[in-house]
Enzyme design. Structure first.
Site, mmCIF file in Angstrom:
data_model
loop_
_atom_site.group_PDB
_atom_site.id
_atom_site.type_symbol
_atom_site.label_atom_id
_atom_site.label_comp_id
_atom_site.label_asym_id
_atom_site.label_seq_id
_atom_site.Cartn_x
_atom_site.Cartn_y
_atom_site.Cartn_z
ATOM 1 C CD GLU A 3 1.452 -2.034 5.844
ATOM 2 O OE1 GLU A 3 1.533 -3.416 5.751
ATOM 3 O OE2 GLU A 3 1.799 -1.543 7.005
ATOM 4 C CE LYS A 25 3.789 -7.237 6.750
ATOM 5 N NZ LYS A 25 2.549 -6.810 7.181
ATOM 6 C CB CYS A 70 4.469 -3.311 8.119
ATOM 7 S SG CYS A 70 3.267 -2.885 9.454
#
Length: 243
Positions: free
Chosen positions: A86, A161, A203
């Protein structure tokens, strides 16, 4: 088979064969090894993938140079797929700089990575690209976008995300990803790669098991959580979730 290559400063490459049981290892990174670990050809019949770790800065070109060195090393060692973390593109000093440095998927930086994939002949998982989406003019916010490139440099999948990290960090104050980032609208179906079917996440998504379950039920064989956690948030997530 798991091999480690360290490069000063703040670069790290690991090589592994999906499907093999890997023992818990403790690998000090302070003393770089002068040469890469040799991987006997007879010991690994499965596809080889590379996991690249970098410490990004606001300098996008320097970050690309660092990532490209690791990707080329992975290709030289026979990897078919390389994973970047990321914020592989940059980590800014403040939210305003993050927005200023962001680019659309059709911008110059992603084009450099597509050329890199073609040059090296391997797939690239770009774990969290600061993307100016089609709604940038209206929202003035970006997406945290996991981009998957094939060995010809084509974008075969994008996942934005969905779970943004808005948390209160003891001693440091709030971290509010939603101040500058929009949540993605949906999951991406697992993608067939030379290493297996890859499910894309990013994440903080790891905190939400429903996402992993949905990807696994859709056929994912590899779940990915490229991350740029800090010294406080990293242990708070990785250790409880994966230990």
């Amino acid at each position: 088979m798991l091999g480690f290559i360290t490069r000063p400063p703040h670069r790290f490459l690991s090589l592994l064969c999906p499907g093999l049981r890997i023992p818990r290892l403790s690998v000090p990174c302070a003393q770089p090894r002068p040469r890469a670990m040799a991987l006997p050809s007879s010991s690994c019949k499965l596809p080889l993938v590379a996991v690249c770790q970098v410490t990004s800065t606001p300098d996008k070109q320097q970050n690309f140079k660092t990532c490209a060195e690791l990707v080329r090393e992975a290709a030289r060692l026979g990897a078919c797929l390389a994973f970047l973390p990321e914020a592989f593109d940059f980590i800014a000093r403040d939210p305003a700089e993050t927005l200023r440095l962001s680019e659309p998927l059709g911008g110059r930086l992603l084009e450099e990575y597509t050329q890199l994939a073609r040059e090296c002949g391997l797939w690239l998982s770009l774990g969290g690209f600061h993307e100016r989406g089609q709604d940038w003019e209206q929202t003035q916010k970006i997406y945290n976008c996991h981009v998957l490139l094939n060995s010809k440099g084509a974008v075969v999948a994008t996942y934005r995300k969905t779970h943004l990290c808005d948390v209160e960090i003891p001693g440091q104050g709030p971290m509010c990803e939603s101040n500058s980032t929009m949540p993605g609208p949906s999951l991406e179906s697992p993608v067939s790669t030379p290493a297996g079917k890859v499910g894309l996440a990013v994440c903080y998504d790891m905190r939400f098991p429903e996402l992993s379950l949905a990807l696994a039920q859709a056929g994912a064989e590899i779940l990915t959580y490229p991350s740029a956690f800090g010294s406080v948030t990293g242990p708070a997530h990785w250790e409880p979730v994966f230990s």
